[in-house]
Scaffold this active site. Structure first.
Site, PDB file in Angstrom:
ATOM      1  N   THR A 168     101.033   8.527  34.686  1.00 46.81           N
ATOM      2  CA  THR A 168     101.705   8.204  35.944  1.00 46.81           C
ATOM      3  C   THR A 168     100.965   7.107  36.708  1.00 46.81           C
ATOM      4  OG1 THR A 168     102.422  10.500  36.088  1.00 46.81           O
ATOM      5  CG2 THR A 168     102.612   9.174  38.077  1.00 46.81           C
ATOM      6  N   HIS A 193     101.858   7.093  28.599  1.00 45.77           N
ATOM      7  CA  HIS A 193     102.912   8.103  28.527  1.00 45.77           C
ATOM      8  C   HIS A 193     104.226   7.525  29.047  1.00 45.77           C
ATOM      9  CE1 HIS A 193      99.598  11.397  28.956  1.00 45.77           C
ATOM     10  NE2 HIS A 193      99.666  10.922  27.726  1.00 45.77           N
TER      11      HIS A 193
END
Length: 349
Positions: A168, A193
């Site tokens: 994130t 990710h």
């Protein structure tokens, strides 16, 4: 007692607003304070309710979600979770949203809504909850301006490889590192990710503004100086040896540390390489993926760097790595590219 997270939902579909309200209101620490059907409605309700988190669709009547997002992040920065069918396509829309500082993106189902939302409800809840405590960075409008020449003249360095792991906030963080790298940089491997389909757009965007060549990693590629290889969104990336040559290895195995691709898988593969002098960097992200792998790298002689709390959107992965002794140096994001230059070419500092 945990403070209640106030949420404003903005979507032009009454059904979607109803589904999201039900999902989020079911959480004891969450309250949907209002819903909005378009940008003007959302703007008024932001003023009225002062929400902690905004969920936002890209496709809306009147002003589109991206234009509204840019106004929000310029005039009243706040945590935004983008929930949109367009985010599933890995298009420029998603990259633009991330560059504007959206906290996370969630692909909105286009059919079988109730059943599909049941499947992704936990993901939505976790991302909204994390957004409420994450940092909001103002838009960096200079992020992709051409960077000055770095002055590096020699083509060799004692380091063989640079490895980066992020989650994130990582898209914005990577933009603060890769465009600054010299064309003589050691090969760079990255696990970020992201869902399948997104990495190609990210690599293309970075490649347009970097001196290095940035690409989505393919299986069995020979790592080259001046190249950056980013793990696909649905496969683990490892580095292996073929004689004296280092190559990529992609695999479609189970999730590791809760993720595929996993930063731990990448870092552990490098830790297991013989005679490889590497630099490992762990950036902003939720959870602890990469912490153990970075520790293994450090124990085997690699230089390790962790992003500091002040510049992390979510100080999860770097914190987990620091707590177990995996991080040698903690640095603000804006100084990491400078440190890489100093490490690789100390006489040209």
């Amino acid at each position: 007692m945990t403070e209640t997270i106030k949420i404003l939902i903005c979507d032009d579909s009454a059904l979607i607003r109803s589904i999201l309200t039900a999902i989020l209101s079911a959480e004891a620490d969450m309250e949907v304070v209002g819903t909005a059907i378009h940008a003007k409605d959302a703007r008024e309700k932001i003023k009225k309710f002062n929400p902690d988190v905004l969920t936002l669709d890209i496709e809306m009547p009147g002003m589109d979600g991206l234009s509204f997002l840019e106004k929000i992040m310029t005039l009243r920065p706040m945590p935004v979770v983008m929930i949109s069918s367009l985010t599933q396509k890995g298009t420029a829309s998603t990259m633009k949203a991330m560059e504007l500082g959206v906290f996370e993106v969630v692909g909105k189902p286009t059919h079988g809504l109730k059943e599909k939302f049941d499947i992704i409800s936990d993901d939505i809840v976790s991302k909204v909850r994390a957004a409420a405590t994450g940092k909001v960075s103002p838009i960096n409008r200079d992020a992709f301006l051409d960077k000055p020449e770095d002055g590096i003249k020699q083509t060799s360095t004692e380091f063989d490889l640079i490895a980066i792991g992020s989650s994130t906030g990582g898209v914005v963080a990577i933009k603060e590192i890769i465009p600054y790298l010299s064309k003589y940089s050691p090969p760079v491997v990255i696990t970020q990710h992201m869902p399948p389909g997104y990495i190609e757009s990210l690599a293309k965007r970075l490649n347009e503004h970097s001196k290095v060549t940035v690409k989505e990693a393919e299986d069995n590629e020979t790592l080259q100086t001046g190249y950056v290889y980013i793990a696909p969104g649905d496969q683990h990336l490892e580095v292996i040896r073929s004689g004296a040559i280092m190559k990529t290895k992609l695999s479609d195995g189970e999730t590791v540390s809760g993720h595929k691709p996993s930063v731990d898988v990448l870092f552990n593969s490098i830790a297991n390489l013989s005679l490889c002098k590497a630099i490992g960097i762990i950036l902003t992200g939720m959870g602890k993926d990469g912490a153990q792998g970075l520790l293994s790298m450090r124990e085997r002689g690699s230089k390790t760097i962790g992003q500091d709390e002040a510049t992390s959107v979510v100080y999860g992965m770097p914190k987990a790595a620091s707590e177990i002794g995996a991080v040698e140096d903690v640095l603000p994001l804006q100084k990491i590219h400078t440190e890489l230059k100093a490490l690789c070419w100390p006489e040209q500092r």
